[in-house]
Write a protein that holds these residues in place. Structure first.
Motif, PDB file in Angstrom:
ATOM      1  N   ARG A  17       0.852  -1.190   0.000  1.00  0.00           N
ATOM      2  CA  ARG A  17       0.000   0.000   0.000  1.00  0.00           C
ATOM      3  C   ARG A  17       0.891   1.245   0.000  1.00  0.00           C
ATOM      4  O   ARG A  17       1.514   1.574   1.015  1.00  0.00           O
ATOM      5  CB  ARG A  17      -0.912   0.019   1.230  1.00  0.00           C
ATOM      6  N   ILE A  18       0.953   1.911  -1.109  1.00  0.00           N
ATOM      7  CA  ILE A  18       1.785   3.112  -1.229  1.00  0.00           C
ATOM      8  C   ILE A  18       0.883   4.316  -1.023  1.00  0.00           C
ATOM      9  O   ILE A  18       0.179   4.769  -1.932  1.00  0.00           O
ATOM     10  CB  ILE A  18       2.465   3.181  -2.621  1.00  0.00           C
ATOM     11  N   GLY A  19       0.890   4.836   0.194  1.00  0.00           N
ATOM     12  CA  GLY A  19      -0.022   5.918   0.530  1.00  0.00           C
ATOM     13  C   GLY A  19       0.676   7.270   0.602  1.00  0.00           C
ATOM     14  O   GLY A  19       1.806   7.382   1.051  1.00  0.00           O
ATOM     15  N   ARG A  20      -0.016   8.296   0.124  1.00  0.00           N
ATOM     16  CA  ARG A  20       0.391   9.700   0.265  1.00  0.00           C
ATOM     17  C   ARG A  20       1.830   9.951  -0.192  1.00  0.00           C
ATOM     18  O   ARG A  20       2.679  10.411   0.576  1.00  0.00           O
ATOM     19  CB  ARG A  20       0.187  10.162   1.702  1.00  0.00           C
ATOM     20  N   LEU A  21       2.061   9.669  -1.439  1.00  0.00           N
ATOM     21  CA  LEU A  21       3.323  10.100  -2.069  1.00  0.00           C
ATOM     22  C   LEU A  21       3.143  11.548  -2.494  1.00  0.00           C
ATOM     23  O   LEU A  21       2.366  11.844  -3.405  1.00  0.00           O
ATOM     24  CB  LEU A  21       3.634   9.237  -3.292  1.00  0.00           C
ATOM     25  N   ARG A  22       3.841  12.461  -1.825  1.00  0.00           N
ATOM     26  CA  ARG A  22       3.661  13.879  -2.136  1.00  0.00           C
ATOM     27  C   ARG A  22       4.425  14.241  -3.407  1.00  0.00           C
ATOM     28  O   ARG A  22       5.654  14.136  -3.472  1.00  0.00           O
ATOM     29  CB  ARG A  22       4.139  14.761  -0.986  1.00  0.00           C
ATOM     30  N   LEU A  23       3.671  14.676  -4.424  1.00  0.00           N
ATOM     31  CA  LEU A  23       4.261  14.995  -5.722  1.00  0.00           C
ATOM     32  C   LEU A  23       4.693  16.445  -5.828  1.00  0.00           C
ATOM     33  O   LEU A  23       5.548  16.782  -6.646  1.00  0.00           O
ATOM     34  CB  LEU A  23       3.265  14.671  -6.834  1.00  0.00           C
TER      35      LEU A  23
END
Length: 203
Positions: free
Chosen positions: A142-148
């Motif tokens: 679960r890859i959550g909240r990767l800030r772009l």
């Protein structure tokens, strides 16, 4: 007499024909990206993704021996331009280190924006502990909240071209293991997906 290059090509064809059907694609087909969502929050644009794969028994054996295994998730956002090639407007990487702690009999997951090698990566990493390997792997997938980045950096288009990649990083294994895993499909855990995503408001 066949030329040397022709001999090499003939040997390669014979080897490929000898392999069981589907063996070459075994590593590539082992993982897939099942979810991607782009969200806008007050402090920026975030990507959430999910990956699905079964951890091979060979990798589990390495983990059980106390050797850490590393995963990398990476996302890129491109701005489409009709007059030129697409422009990359954002890129972010997440490094994950999973290891078994024999003394506590628990699994530790370190998550960092930089490679977790030496004290630098550990200093900025987020630590999570789990009672089972299954729970730890659920967190990895679960890859959550990767800030772009900020909304101003991403743009205000209705759809955004996003490329997401996930892989098991064998380059951070101990040197003897790096040599041993070359060519082994069990260590070839790779997933990639590209999609045009709408920007949703965070709930």
């Amino acid at each position: 007499m066949l030329a040397p290059l022709a001999v090499l090509m003939l040997v390669g064809v014979l080897l490929l024909s000898w392999l069981p059907f589907g063996a070459a694609a075994q590593g590539r087909a082992g993982a897939s990206v099942t979810q991607m969502r782009l969200e806008q929050a007050d402090d920026g644009i975030y990507l959430t993704a999910a990956v699905q794969f079964e951890l091979p028994s060979l990798v589990e054996e390495v983990l059980d021996k106390g050797i850490a295994v590393y995963f990398v998730a990476e996302a890129e956002v491109f701005q489409e331009r009709w007059y030129w090639t697409d422009r990359k407007v954002a890129q972010v990487t997440r490094h994950m280190r999973l290891a078994y702690q024999p003394l506590t009999r628990r699994w530790r997951l370190n998550v960092s924006p930089v490679p977790i090698t030496g004290t630098a990566g550990f200093a900025v990493s987020l630590n999570q502990n789990f009672d089972s390997l299954g729970d730890a792997m659920d967190a990895v997938k679960r890859i959550g909240r990767l800030r772009l980045g900020d909304a101003a950096d991403i743009g205000d288009e209705s759809l955004h071209q996003v490329v997401f990649r996930f892989r098991l990083d064998t380059s951070q294994l101990p040197r003897p293991f790096q040599i041993g895993v070359v060519g082994q499909a069990d260590w070839n855990i790779v997933a990639e997906r590209a999609a045009r995503l709408p920007l949703e408001k965070q709930r």
